[in-house]
Design a protein around this motif. Structure first.
Motif, PDB file in Angstrom:
ATOM      1  N   SER A  46       0.860  -1.187   0.000  1.00 53.13           N
ATOM      2  CA  SER A  46       0.000   0.000   0.000  1.00 53.13           C
ATOM      3  C   SER A  46       0.895   1.235   0.000  1.00 53.13           C
ATOM      4  N   PHE A  47       0.386   2.327  -0.563  1.00 53.89           N
ATOM      5  CA  PHE A  47       1.104   3.599  -0.488  1.00 53.89           C
ATOM      6  C   PHE A  47       0.109   4.726  -0.695  1.00 53.89           C
ATOM      7  N   LEU A  48       0.528   5.944  -0.373  1.00 56.22           N
ATOM      8  CA  LEU A  48      -0.289   7.122  -0.650  1.00 56.22           C
ATOM      9  C   LEU A  48       0.614   8.337  -0.788  1.00 56.22           C
ATOM     10  N   THR A  49       0.117   9.355  -1.475  1.00 53.33           N
ATOM     11  CA  THR A  49       0.799  10.631  -1.630  1.00 53.33           C
ATOM     12  C   THR A  49      -0.256  11.713  -1.786  1.00 53.33           C
ATOM     13  N   MET A  50      -0.008  12.885  -1.202  1.00 53.32           N
ATOM     14  CA  MET A  50      -0.976  13.985  -1.235  1.00 53.32           C
ATOM     15  C   MET A  50      -0.867  14.762  -2.540  1.00 53.32           C
ATOM     16  N   LEU A  51      -2.022  15.104  -3.073  1.00 60.33           N
ATOM     17  CA  LEU A  51      -2.116  16.041  -4.187  1.00 60.33           C
ATOM     18  C   LEU A  51      -2.212  17.423  -3.558  1.00 60.33           C
ATOM     19  N   GLY A  52      -1.162  18.239  -3.730  1.00 63.62           N
ATOM     20  CA  GLY A  52      -1.121  19.489  -2.983  1.00 63.62           C
ATOM     21  C   GLY A  52      -1.000  20.724  -3.882  1.00 63.62           C
ATOM     22  N   PRO A  53      -1.569  21.854  -3.445  1.00 67.53           N
ATOM     23  CA  PRO A  53      -2.346  21.993  -2.217  1.00 67.53           C
ATOM     24  C   PRO A  53      -3.756  21.423  -2.380  1.00 67.53           C
ATOM     25  N   SER A  54      -4.303  20.908  -1.293  1.00 66.52           N
ATOM     26  CA  SER A  54      -5.675  20.403  -1.300  1.00 66.52           C
ATOM     27  C   SER A  54      -6.132  20.273   0.138  1.00 66.52           C
ATOM     28  N   PRO A  55      -7.451  20.151   0.365  1.00 69.00           N
ATOM     29  CA  PRO A  55      -7.945  19.996   1.747  1.00 69.00           C
ATOM     30  C   PRO A  55      -7.427  18.703   2.383  1.00 69.00           C
ATOM     31  N   ASP A  56      -7.700  17.555   1.733  1.00 72.91           N
ATOM     32  CA  ASP A  56      -7.242  16.250   2.227  1.00 72.91           C
ATOM     33  C   ASP A  56      -7.345  15.209   1.107  1.00 72.91           C
ATOM     34  N   TRP A  57      -6.837  15.572  -0.058  1.00 69.11           N
ATOM     35  CA  TRP A  57      -6.977  14.714  -1.240  1.00 69.11           C
ATOM     36  C   TRP A  57      -5.672  13.967  -1.504  1.00 69.11           C
ATOM     37  N   ASN A  58      -5.785  12.698  -1.833  1.00 69.74           N
ATOM     38  CA  ASN A  58      -4.627  11.839  -2.051  1.00 69.74           C
ATOM     39  C   ASN A  58      -4.868  10.913  -3.238  1.00 69.74           C
ATOM     40  N   VAL A  59      -3.821  10.213  -3.640  1.00 71.63           N
ATOM     41  CA  VAL A  59      -3.939   9.047  -4.517  1.00 71.63           C
ATOM     42  C   VAL A  59      -3.096   7.939  -3.899  1.00 71.63           C
ATOM     43  N   GLY A  60      -3.348   6.702  -4.304  1.00 75.09           N
ATOM     44  CA  GLY A  60      -2.550   5.602  -3.793  1.00 75.09           C
ATOM     45  C   GLY A  60      -3.199   4.269  -4.060  1.00 75.09           C
ATOM     46  N   LEU A  61      -2.558   3.215  -3.592  1.00 72.49           N
ATOM     47  CA  LEU A  61      -3.079   1.850  -3.676  1.00 72.49           C
ATOM     48  C   LEU A  61      -3.262   1.323  -2.264  1.00 72.49           C
ATOM     49  N   SER A  62      -4.269   0.468  -2.089  1.00 73.71           N
ATOM     50  CA  SER A  62      -4.534  -0.129  -0.791  1.00 73.71           C
ATOM     51  C   SER A  62      -4.506  -1.642  -0.908  1.00 73.71           C
ATOM     52  N   ALA A  63      -3.598  -2.283  -0.154  1.00 75.15           N
ATOM     53  CA  ALA A  63      -3.522  -3.745  -0.051  1.00 75.15           C
ATOM     54  C   ALA A  63      -3.492  -4.411  -1.415  1.00 75.15           C
ATOM     55  N   GLU A  64      -2.620  -3.951  -2.305  1.00 73.91           N
ATOM     56  CA  GLU A  64      -2.455  -4.576  -3.618  1.00 73.91           C
ATOM     57  C   GLU A  64      -1.722  -5.902  -3.416  1.00 73.91           C
ATOM     58  N   ASP A  65      -2.370  -7.008  -3.826  1.00 71.12           N
ATOM     59  CA  ASP A  65      -1.825  -8.351  -3.605  1.00 71.12           C
ATOM     60  C   ASP A  65      -0.877  -8.712  -4.743  1.00 71.12           C
ATOM     61  N   LEU A  66       0.375  -9.014  -4.403  1.00 68.84           N
ATOM     62  CA  LEU A  66       1.379  -9.362  -5.411  1.00 68.84           C
ATOM     63  C   LEU A  66       1.632 -10.862  -5.473  1.00 68.84           C
ATOM     64  N   CYS A  67       0.840 -11.622  -4.731  1.00 72.53           N
ATOM     65  CA  CYS A  67       0.932 -13.090  -4.759  1.00 72.53           C
ATOM     66  C   CYS A  67      -0.163 -13.622  -5.666  1.00 72.53           C
ATOM     67  N   THR A  68       0.163 -14.564  -6.546  1.00 68.69           N
ATOM     68  CA  THR A  68      -0.832 -15.118  -7.469  1.00 68.69           C
ATOM     69  C   THR A  68      -1.436 -16.396  -6.891  1.00 68.69           C
ATOM     70  N   LYS A  69      -2.579 -16.783  -7.447  1.00 71.54           N
ATOM     71  CA  LYS A  69      -3.227 -18.017  -7.008  1.00 71.54           C
ATOM     72  C   LYS A  69      -2.431 -19.250  -7.422  1.00 71.54           C
ATOM     73  N   ASP A  70      -1.500 -19.063  -8.359  1.00 71.77           N
ATOM     74  CA  ASP A  70      -0.668 -20.175  -8.822  1.00 71.77           C
ATOM     75  C   ASP A  70       0.634 -20.270  -8.037  1.00 71.77           C
ATOM     76  N   CYS A  71       0.658 -19.663  -6.851  1.00 67.89           N
ATOM     77  CA  CYS A  71       1.821 -19.718  -5.958  1.00 67.89           C
ATOM     78  C   CYS A  71       3.044 -19.055  -6.572  1.00 67.89           C
ATOM     79  N   GLY A  72       2.823 -18.020  -7.344  1.00 67.31           N
ATOM     80  CA  GLY A  72       3.912 -17.247  -7.925  1.00 67.31           C
ATOM     81  C   GLY A  72       3.810 -15.791  -7.523  1.00 67.31           C
ATOM     82  N   TRP A  73       4.667 -14.953  -8.132  1.00 69.11           N
ATOM     83  CA  TRP A  73       4.688 -13.522  -7.838  1.00 69.11           C
ATOM     84  C   TRP A  73       4.286 -12.750  -9.085  1.00 69.11           C
ATOM     85  N   VAL A  74       3.374 -11.795  -8.929  1.00 68.86           N
ATOM     86  CA  VAL A  74       2.904 -10.972 -10.046  1.00 68.86           C
ATOM     87  C   VAL A  74       4.107 -10.318 -10.727  1.00 68.86           C
ATOM     88  N   GLN A  75       4.088 -10.333 -12.071  1.00 66.92           N
ATOM     89  CA  GLN A  75       5.221  -9.755 -12.791  1.00 66.92           C
ATOM     90  C   GLN A  75       5.113  -8.244 -12.925  1.00 66.92           C
TER      91      GLN A  75
END
Length: 802
Positions: A310-339
């Protein structure tokens, strides 16, 4: 919407249904034009799928088993390499419902990218492609329905090579149920288990696309920036932020102040659940071309226990606005790692400040609200407002790419060539990937390290581009940088403490006058010889904010981080910025500086006279039609004192646009002819000739003959006079005929056929040409009549862009 503009999924449904559908009658097909009937038709269609077919997948961000009513979730439909799809449909249905009625559908979709997705014209609750083309991924937001709806089925269909695949269970269908009130406050993320082995290393690269050009409304020209990126790779037991959740104090400080200090402190308190802290520098201004400033990036690792990021960064200036990813899973169902992961980002609201514009004054939200994505209908004063409720234009893109794997791997699906190449260690790759068309000098010796302490520095070497044999093949950089530390601080020194970078300075302890601030770092690796680390892990310094604490002074933020040095070697300049938080209470002008500059030193420059930047993009053509020229430039980056550089700094080439319109051109009017009667009322004429026929849509020719009335003396009425006038007219006609006969023998007449029809346009788009001809019907053999030739006329056609 015309049939030729309908989405591919709609058109191919009609073509493919006889092949893949079961139990469809003519009566059902006749009802397809109706909205409800068509939605039901999509849902009941079935397609055969071979065993193990899993190229396509439908995923709700975070893979939740439960939804919270009213919360928004990112839904992604994707194809695994090398598969792709041309069209698709996506729909949300209450469990056990057929989709025949409007109330059978659950929640609402929100378009993220109008160039990729749109609502289906015959079934407005469904989402489909905007244009049929090859694609591997689409994203939309889905807002969960109100309380009491129960379980929801998200279904997708894929169109690939005129074949439609449907799925009633498995990778193209997701079931998500309403969260019980008893579990309110408990995260709706399921317990995720990763079966991958070893570890994987990734590089996160952040590409900001927020600028005055892309988002012109109220754009803050002087203070626009992205705050420092902060995040981590972590386990399922720790969530940095999520849609529908509440912002922690660390998230709040990032969202409102752009300060990652508290967020990093929170992350480090979860040391058992965190593998890597992800950090990257702030960007002032928010956007610059990649050939001027590289996109910020950071590297991190994941393992079986801590496989989310997960990560985030503020779009500034702004009241409380951000962009980012939340709990992005990099493990595949085939027991591998996302490329590789590529995600387009829109801003979200942290729920801690109620401002509606970039530079709204502080207005805390009480009570605190949940994190949610911004929409184009939030407030008329919002810079993202659209009265029609269209999608918000994307502000950033993040690319997460696997760069290495370590330890024994246990992925079920065998590695492809991309997996193998991505895992090559740097020493296993070719040392020099310079194209044969780029001729360089040898590398200069490495410069001294820019750091004389055990803090990280860098050293540099250079080479000169002597020749570029093929201008279409770009040449790599002429500079090479390498991390380094001062003497006695190498990784191999057994008594050395390996320290992290300093965390960003904390906010000043006061908002006006002199206070203190501090920063910390931590021990990454203790000495191998067992000795204690004596390097300080915390330091404090004085800080001054708003020196004048009077009604006529304005409140400003602390200074941001220094930008990178403007010079790559030798002496340059660096700048830092701060923002005005509040104007003076007495209404006077704020005199505080918001930008500060100072000199900076980089490793000494080696005497390479031709240190050049990359070529710029080609300019626009110098003309708006016809043939012109276009140019591109590059800059001399090395100092003039190093010597003359004979490399060209500008290139030019020809460019061709659709032909310019040619207007009709005429001669001047001739003199008026004599009156056509010898007495009484008559008329006289004058003429002009066409010198240039109109072509390529030019102005048409106006009239070439004008007629005017004339009056001669009154005609006498006597019979003798009338007889004499008739005799004179007869003699004149005979004389004219004899004259014409003589001229015909000396100068035969040139006779032409009528114009032919216009030919077909030479191209379907981008500007073509049509022709028509007037051919000679009877050609004179006389050498004196050389102007008797076939005629040709041209005009432009299909000038719309391809």
């Amino acid at each position: 919407m015309g049939a030729h503009l309908q989405p591919l999924a709609l058109r191919l449904l009609a073509l493919t249904f006889p092949l893949v559908a079961k139990g469809f009658s003519d009566e059902t097909l006749e009802k397809a034009a109706k909205s409800e009937g068509y939605c039901s038709r999509i849902l009941r269609a079935q397609g055969t799928r071979r065993e193990g077919y899993n190229e396509f997948s439908l995923r709700v961000e975070g893979d939740p088993e439960f939804y919270k009513p009213g919360n928004s979730y990112r839904v992604t439909l994707s194809a695994a390499t090398p598969a792709y799809f041309r069209g698709f449909t996506l729909i949300a249905l209450k469990e056990g419902k057929e989709g025949d009625k409007e109330e059978d559908h659950a929640g609402t979709f929100q378009i993220i990218d109008e160039e990729e997705t749109q609502f289906m014209s015959n079934c407005p609750v469904a989402v489909t492609e905007s244009t049929p083309r090859r694609r591997t991924r689409i994203q939309v937001f889905w807002t969960a329905p109100p309380t009491g709806t129960g379980c929801v089925i998200l279904k997708a269909s894929i169109v690939q090579k005129r074949i439609i695949y449907f799925q009633d269970e498995g990778s193209l269908t997701k079931k998500i149920c309403e969260q019980d009130s008893a579990s309110e406050g408990v995260t709706d993320k399921p317990i995720l288990d990763c079966c991958a082995c070893g570890t994987a290393k990734y590089r996160l690269t952040f590409y900001g696309n927020w600028s005055e050009k892309t988002h012109p409304k109220d754009f803050p020209r002087r203070t626009n920036h992205w705050s420092a990126i902060i995040g981590s790779s972590h386990s399922k037991n720790y969530i940095l932020w999520e849609y529908g959740g509440y912002a922690s104090e660390g998230v709040k400080q990032v969202a409102e102040l752009g300060s990652p200090v508290k967020m990093e402190e929170e992350i480090r308190q979860q040391s058992d659940e965190v593998l890597t802290v992800i950090k990257a520098k702030a960007q002032w201004p928010a956007w610059q071309p990649l050939n001027v400033r590289a996109a910020p990036s950071a590297e991190f690792s994941v393992d079986r226990h801590r496989h989310l990021m997960s990560f985030l960064t503020m779009l500034g200036p702004s009241p409380d606005w951000n962009v980012g990813l939340s709990a992005e899973d990099l493990c595949t169902k085939d027991c591998g790692w996302v490329q590789k992961v590529v995600q387009d980002l829109i801003p979200w609201d942290a729920g801690t400040d109620s401002g509606v514009t970039y530079e709204s004054p502080n207005k805390p939200t009480v009570p605190q609200e949940k994190i949610r994505p911004l929409t184009s209908l939030d407030h008329p004063q919002s810079p993202f407002y659209d009265p029609e409720g269209g999608s918000i234009k994307l502000v950033a893109r993040v690319v997460i790419e696997r760069i290495a794997r370590k330890g024994e791997q246990c992925n079920i699906v065998p590695d492809n060539i991309d997996d193998i190449v991505a895992d090559l260690a740097p020493e296993e790759k070719e040392e020099d990937d310079t194209p044969e068309t780029c001729i360089y000098s040898n590398w200069s010796p490495w410069s001294a390290c820019s750091s004389s302490t055990c803090e990280k520095g860098k050293r540099m070497r250079q080479r000169m581009l002597k020749a570029q044999l093929d201008l279409s093949v770009p040449c790599p950089d002429t500079q090479d940088f390498q991390p380094c530390m001062g003497p006695g601080c190498s990784d191999e020194d057994g008594s050395t403490c390996m320290m992290s970078d300093w965390i960003t300075w904390s906010p000043c302890s006061v908002s006006c006058g002199m206070g203190t601030r501090s920063r910390e770092r931590y021990v990454k690796q203790f000495p191998e010889d067992g000795s204690m680390c004596k390097v300080p892990t915390e330091e404090t310094e004085k800080c001054i904010v708003n020196e004048e604490c009077s009604p006529s002074s304005c409140l400003v933020t602390e200074w941001g981080e220094w930008d990178e040095c403007s010079a790559s070697c030798g002496t340059g300049m660096k700048r830092r910025h701060r923002m005005i938080k509040m104007t003076p209470a007495d209404g006077s002008m704020c005199k505080a500086e918001t930008t500060e500059a100072e000199k900076c030193m980089m490793p000494e420059c080696h005497t390479i006279p031709c240190l050049l930047s990359s070529w710029s993009e080609w300019s626009d053509c110098s003309v708006t039609c016809g043939k012109g020229m276009r140019t591109r430039q590059r800059m001399l980056k090395s100092a003039a004192e190093l010597g003359d550089c004979n490399e060209e700094l500008e290139q030019a080439e020809k460019c061709m646009l659709p032909e310019c319109p040619i207007d009709c051109e005429l001669t001047e009017w001739s003199q008026w002819s004599e009156c056509n009667t010898s007495c009484g009322k008559g008329h006289m004429i004058r003429t002009r000739m066409i010198q240039t026929e109109p072509q390529f849509g030019g102005t048409a020719c106006p009239e070439t003959v004008q007629r005017s009335k004339c009056r001669v003396r009154k005609c006498l009425r006597g019979p003798g006079m009338e007889k004499r006038r008739w005799k004179e007219a007869r003699e004149k006609r005979r004389s004219d005929q004899a004259k014409k006969s003589l001229e015909s023998e000396q100068y035969p007449v040139c006779r032409l056929k009528p114009w032919t029809a216009w030919t077909e346009c030479s191209t379907l788009c981008g500007g073509g040409i049509q022709e028509r001809y007037m051919l000679v019907k009877k050609r004179s053999k006389s050498t004196q009549f050389t102007s008797c030739k076939d005629k040709k006329e041209l005009r432009a056609c299909n000038v719309h862009p391809c």
